[in-house]
Design an enzyme around this catalytic site. Sequence first.
Site, PDB file in Angstrom:
ATOM      1  N   ARG A 116      -0.775  -9.722  12.724  1.00  0.00           N
ATOM      2  CA  ARG A 116      -1.365  -8.530  12.209  1.00  0.00           C
ATOM      3  C   ARG A 116      -2.047  -9.502  10.753  1.00  0.00           C
ATOM      4  O   ARG A 116      -3.083  -8.696  10.553  1.00  0.00           O
ATOM      5  CB  ARG A 116      -0.108  -7.756  11.564  1.00  0.00           C
ATOM      6  CG  ARG A 116       0.288  -6.869  12.534  1.00  0.00           C
ATOM      7  CD  ARG A 116       1.997  -6.608  12.242  1.00  0.00           C
ATOM      8  NE  ARG A 116       2.174  -5.647  11.026  1.00  0.00           N
ATOM      9  CZ  ARG A 116       3.004  -5.477  10.565  1.00  0.00           C
ATOM     10  NH1 ARG A 116       4.132  -6.234  10.972  1.00  0.00           N
ATOM     11  NH2 ARG A 116       3.280  -4.836   9.444  1.00  0.00           N
TER      12      ARG A 116
ATOM     13  N   ARG B  97      -9.798   0.314   8.786  1.00  0.00           N
ATOM     14  CA  ARG B  97      -9.320  -1.215   9.193  1.00  0.00           C
ATOM     15  C   ARG B  97     -10.612  -1.837   9.892  1.00  0.00           C
ATOM     16  O   ARG B  97     -10.408  -2.965  10.219  1.00  0.00           O
ATOM     17  CB  ARG B  97      -8.347  -0.952   9.945  1.00  0.00           C
ATOM     18  CG  ARG B  97      -6.881  -1.368   9.153  1.00  0.00           C
ATOM     19  CD  ARG B  97      -5.662  -1.161  10.260  1.00  0.00           C
ATOM     20  NE  ARG B  97      -4.635  -1.906   9.916  1.00  0.00           N
ATOM     21  CZ  ARG B  97      -3.601  -1.301   9.232  1.00  0.00           C
ATOM     22  NH1 ARG B  97      -3.347  -0.302   9.032  1.00  0.00           N
ATOM     23  NH2 ARG B  97      -2.530  -1.999   9.261  1.00  0.00           N
TER      24      ARG B  97
ATOM     25  N   ARG C 213      11.190  -0.809  12.059  1.00  0.00           N
ATOM     26  CA  ARG C 213      10.045  -1.275  12.413  1.00  0.00           C
ATOM     27  C   ARG C 213      10.061  -2.321  13.335  1.00  0.00           C
ATOM     28  O   ARG C 213       9.996  -3.540  12.512  1.00  0.00           O
ATOM     29  CB  ARG C 213       8.856  -1.245  11.233  1.00  0.00           C
ATOM     30  CG  ARG C 213       8.598   0.240  10.979  1.00  0.00           C
ATOM     31  CD  ARG C 213       7.189   0.175   9.957  1.00  0.00           C
ATOM     32  NE  ARG C 213       6.163  -0.769  10.342  1.00  0.00           N
ATOM     33  CZ  ARG C 213       5.082  -0.846   9.572  1.00  0.00           C
ATOM     34  NH1 ARG C 213       4.613  -0.143   8.565  1.00  0.00           N
ATOM     35  NH2 ARG C 213       3.946  -1.631   9.959  1.00  0.00           N
TER      36      ARG C 213
ATOM     37  N   ARG D 277      11.385  -6.186   4.609  1.00  0.00           N
ATOM     38  CA  ARG D 277      11.271  -4.550   5.007  1.00  0.00           C
ATOM     39  C   ARG D 277      11.975  -4.363   6.622  1.00  0.00           C
ATOM     40  O   ARG D 277      12.491  -3.432   6.756  1.00  0.00           O
ATOM     41  CB  ARG D 277       9.733  -4.275   5.100  1.00  0.00           C
ATOM     42  CG  ARG D 277       9.727  -2.786   5.216  1.00  0.00           C
ATOM     43  CD  ARG D 277       8.355  -2.412   4.934  1.00  0.00           C
ATOM     44  NE  ARG D 277       7.199  -2.804   6.184  1.00  0.00           N
ATOM     45  CZ  ARG D 277       5.922  -2.659   5.722  1.00  0.00           C
ATOM     46  NH1 ARG D 277       5.297  -2.072   4.692  1.00  0.00           N
ATOM     47  NH2 ARG D 277       5.207  -2.898   7.003  1.00  0.00           N
TER      48      ARG D 277
ATOM     49  N   LYS E 259       0.882  -1.330   0.025  1.00  0.00           N
ATOM     50  CA  LYS E 259       0.038   0.001  -0.006  1.00  0.00           C
ATOM     51  C   LYS E 259       1.151   1.236   0.020  1.00  0.00           C
ATOM     52  O   LYS E 259       0.647   2.098  -0.869  1.00  0.00           O
ATOM     53  CB  LYS E 259      -0.988   0.017   1.230  1.00  0.00           C
ATOM     54  CG  LYS E 259      -1.842  -1.225   1.286  1.00  0.00           C
ATOM     55  CD  LYS E 259      -2.957  -1.105   2.534  1.00  0.00           C
ATOM     56  CE  LYS E 259      -2.259  -1.282   3.757  1.00  0.00           C
ATOM     57  NZ  LYS E 259      -1.746  -2.505   4.241  1.00  0.00           N
TER      58      LYS E 259
HETATM   59  P1  ADP Z   1       0.869  -2.769   7.765  1.00  0.00           P
HETATM   60  O1  ADP Z   1      -0.348  -2.150   6.781  1.00  0.00           O
HETATM   61  O2  ADP Z   1       2.176  -3.043   7.348  1.00  0.00           O
HETATM   62  O3  ADP Z   1       0.600  -3.240   9.123  1.00  0.00           O
HETATM   63  P2  ADP Z   1       0.643   0.164   8.876  1.00  0.00           P
HETATM   64  O4  ADP Z   1       1.828   1.250   8.935  1.00  0.00           O
HETATM   65  O5  ADP Z   1      -0.650   0.462   8.177  1.00  0.00           O
HETATM   66  O6  ADP Z   1       1.400  -1.145   8.224  1.00  0.00           O
HETATM   67  O7  ADP Z   1       0.100  -0.132  10.294  1.00  0.00           O
HETATM   68  C1  ADP Z   1       1.041  -0.561  11.533  1.00  0.00           C
HETATM   69  C2  ADP Z   1       0.129  -0.702  12.867  1.00  0.00           C
HETATM   70  O8  ADP Z   1      -0.367   0.578  13.027  1.00  0.00           O
HETATM   71  C3  ADP Z   1      -0.948  -1.658  12.756  1.00  0.00           C
HETATM   72  O9  ADP Z   1      -0.420  -2.774  12.994  1.00  0.00           O
HETATM   73  C4  ADP Z   1      -1.933  -1.130  13.880  1.00  0.00           C
HETATM   74  O10 ADP Z   1      -1.441  -1.368  15.024  1.00  0.00           O
HETATM   75  C5  ADP Z   1      -1.752   0.665  13.726  1.00  0.00           C
HETATM   76  N1  ADP Z   1      -2.783   0.894  13.023  1.00  0.00           N
HETATM   77  C6  ADP Z   1      -2.378   1.669  11.682  1.00  0.00           C
HETATM   78  N2  ADP Z   1      -3.554   2.116  10.990  1.00  0.00           N
HETATM   79  C7  ADP Z   1      -4.679   1.692  11.751  1.00  0.00           C
HETATM   80  C8  ADP Z   1      -5.972   1.883  11.844  1.00  0.00           C
HETATM   81  N3  ADP Z   1      -6.584   2.521  10.781  1.00  0.00           N
HETATM   82  N4  ADP Z   1      -6.753   1.256  13.025  1.00  0.00           N
HETATM   83  C9  ADP Z   1      -6.051   0.750  14.013  1.00  0.00           C
HETATM   84  N5  ADP Z   1      -4.941   0.410  14.076  1.00  0.00           N
HETATM   85  C10 ADP Z   1      -3.972   1.134  12.922  1.00  0.00           C
END
Ligand code: ADP
Length: 190
Positions: free
Chosen positions: A146, A89, A134, A128, A14
Amino acid sequence: MLNLVLFGPPGAGKGTQAEYLIEAYSLLHLSTGDLLRSEIAAGAKLGLEAKKYMEKGELVPDEVVIGMIKGRLEANQDANGFIFDGFPRTVAQAEALDKLLNENETPISAMLSLEVEKQELINRLLKRGESSGRPDDQNQEVIENRINVYNEKTAPLVDYYASFNKHYGVDGMGSIEEIAGRLKQVVDTL
Ligand code: ADP
């Protein structure tokens, strides 16, 4: 106004594809993951709270991320359009987003859903993790959690957007350029 939800499991690409779409369509990028990581880096109270969830691979509570998005939408009312990355999400987040956008009569144009096989996701995330710094990309258990959380709480959004005829599945396997080309093909039909 073009408002896109870039959707897909962790590791689907994404963030990478968002960069391309921002450039091609002059959109503003709103990534809740990036916003949360800057709150953590800044040592903000919200960041400290969010970190507890993120390091386990759990979702941060809806009201926290909805509040962040609301603030960004209000601060950028003259944008050409937005690309939402990692948000919504949950169904509650999607409903809240619709409500916020409907207030300005600028609804979601499409949900672009990147489809990638599970083993490929794990490989990409571990790779990554070698360079991103991270912590949630460096632990196989957190990665698997996740993906499970995605399947349980986030994947149902495909049906949510499909019910409004806004869901577009896009093959997320292949080179970055190939996938970008597929996304562009869809966006150009909107
Ligand atoms: P990825 O899609 O690789 O998991 P992100 O950077 O989108 O990476 O998200 C990292 C973490 O941040 C998620 O595992 C969650 O804990 C939190 N997070 C991100 N966006 C949301 C969201 N919209 N709602 C709840 N938690 C979120």
